[in-house]
Design an enzyme around this catalytic site. Sequence first.
Site, PDB file in Angstrom:
ATOM      1  CG  HIS A  95      91.422  65.207 100.258  1.00  9.52           C
ATOM      2  ND1 HIS A  95      91.524  66.422  99.639  1.00  9.52           N
ATOM      3  CD2 HIS A  95      90.098  64.922 100.323  1.00  9.52           C
ATOM      4  CE1 HIS A  95      90.314  66.869  99.342  1.00  9.52           C
ATOM      5  NE2 HIS A  95      89.427  65.984  99.753  1.00  9.52           N
ATOM      6  CD  GLU A 128      89.661  71.611  94.296  1.00 10.70           C
ATOM      7  OE1 GLU A 128      88.755  70.952  93.764  1.00 10.70           O
ATOM      8  OE2 GLU A 128      89.476  72.704  94.856  1.00 10.70           O
ATOM      9  N   GLY A 130      89.703  69.535 101.197  1.00  6.83           N
ATOM     10  CA  GLY A 130      91.161  69.515 101.351  1.00  6.83           C
ATOM     11  C   GLY A 130      91.576  70.140 102.676  1.00  6.83           C
ATOM     12  CB  CYS A 151      90.365  72.196  98.249  1.00  5.67           C
ATOM     13  SG  CYS A 151      89.552  70.596  98.142  1.00  5.67           S
ATOM     14  CG  ASN A 186      86.656  64.719  98.159  1.00  2.00           C
ATOM     15  OD1 ASN A 186      86.828  64.684  99.370  1.00  2.00           O
ATOM     16  ND2 ASN A 186      86.674  65.844  97.492  1.00  2.00           N
ATOM     17  CB  CYS A 234      82.373  70.261  96.412  1.00  2.00           C
ATOM     18  SG  CYS A 234      83.235  71.826  96.248  1.00  2.00           S
TER      19      CYS A 234
HETATM   20  N1  LIG Z   1      88.344  68.175  93.057  1.00  2.00           N
HETATM   21  C1  LIG Z   1      87.547  67.486  94.036  1.00  2.00           C
HETATM   22  C2  LIG Z   1      86.130  68.000  94.114  1.00  2.00           C
HETATM   23  C3  LIG Z   1      86.006  69.432  94.578  1.00  2.00           C
HETATM   24  C4  LIG Z   1      86.435  69.667  96.024  1.00  2.00           C
HETATM   25  C5  LIG Z   1      86.206  71.096  96.446  1.00  2.00           C
HETATM   26  N2  LIG Z   1      86.889  72.103  95.782  1.00  2.00           N
HETATM   27  C6  LIG Z   1      86.040  71.310  97.928  1.00  2.00           C
HETATM   28  O1  LIG Z   1      85.902  72.484  98.311  1.00  2.00           O
HETATM   29  O2  LIG Z   1      85.954  70.361  98.696  1.00  2.00           O
HETATM   30  C7  LIG Z   1      87.505  65.981  93.710  1.00  2.00           C
HETATM   31  O3  LIG Z   1      87.617  65.596  92.531  1.00  2.00           O
HETATM   32  O4  LIG Z   1      87.362  65.181  94.632  1.00  2.00           O
END
Ligand SMILES: N[C@@H](CCC[C@H](N)C(=O)O)C(=O)O
Length: 271
Positions: free
Chosen positions: A152, A201, A213, A210, A150, A73
């Site tokens: 995207h 998200e 993101g 994000c 993660n 995150c």
């Molecule tokens: N929802 C994301 C995890 C959180 C990401 C976050 N808000 C950020 O700032 O990077 C996931 O499930 O990968």
Amino acid sequence: MKVKFTKMQGAGNDYIYVNTFLYPLEEPERLSQEWSRPHTGIGSDGLVLIGPSEEGDFSMRIFNADGSEAMMCGNASRCIGKYVYENGLTQKTRVALETRSGIKILNLRVNDERVVESVTVDMGIPTGITPVDLGEGYGYSQGIAVSMGNPHLVIFVDQVSDVRLSEVGPLLEHHPLFPDRVNVEFAQVIDGSHIRMRVWERGSGITLACGTGACATAVAAAFTGRCGRESDVTMDGGTLHLQWNEADGHLLMGGPAGKVFDGEIEYEPSK
Ligand SMILES: N[C@@H](CCC[C@H](N)C(=O)O)C(=O)O
């Protein structure tokens, strides 16, 4: 028992932060769901646990509002920089944070009052940058997949305010190309160094920002020649600055981190 927590936000992406040196919580998946609820809980985009680390200075675990644990995150990593410094857990302004997607280096900008004004995070090297064909039934046919640790999916649009995020977001989150689900960013290029973005998200739905993101969006824009390697990404809750270094491939993410309030909540371990 009662657990002390701090609600923090990075560009409006808000999480509940718990210091697990003091409160080693069990069942964070359940607590993230309960505490994130707006009316019956504290209200947040999820739960973040700050803990010890053998490889770095501290560790981060991040849980979405649906209780799923994420790999990384961006906004929370900046907030952790502020938390550990301002709560006296460290005096370092260069902090190594262990995450499920590796060690991330946080560089803190601290003012004369010893307040952390902003944090720049070395987010590592983006991987899996791939144009994808989304097929029919989603309203959008092309996107760019990017992993920031993660997953995207970045979709470029002419007018981001026209996107019906609450309808198309959950559909794309569960697109069969992404068996582990995906975070979805809709991006409108303003000019060669500025992008407007809105996000759905994975596990939390619409959030104000994000961090990973914003990174994925900047990378997708540079990869496709829409922007240069340095850009600002403006989301509903704020703007982050992204710099994708040509020499080593690392992406730097800079932006604000803010404390909302400290609180205390009743906690009953279920075992
Ligand atoms: N929802 C994301 C995890 C959180 C990401 C976050 N808000 C950020 O700032 O990077 C996931 O499930 O990968």
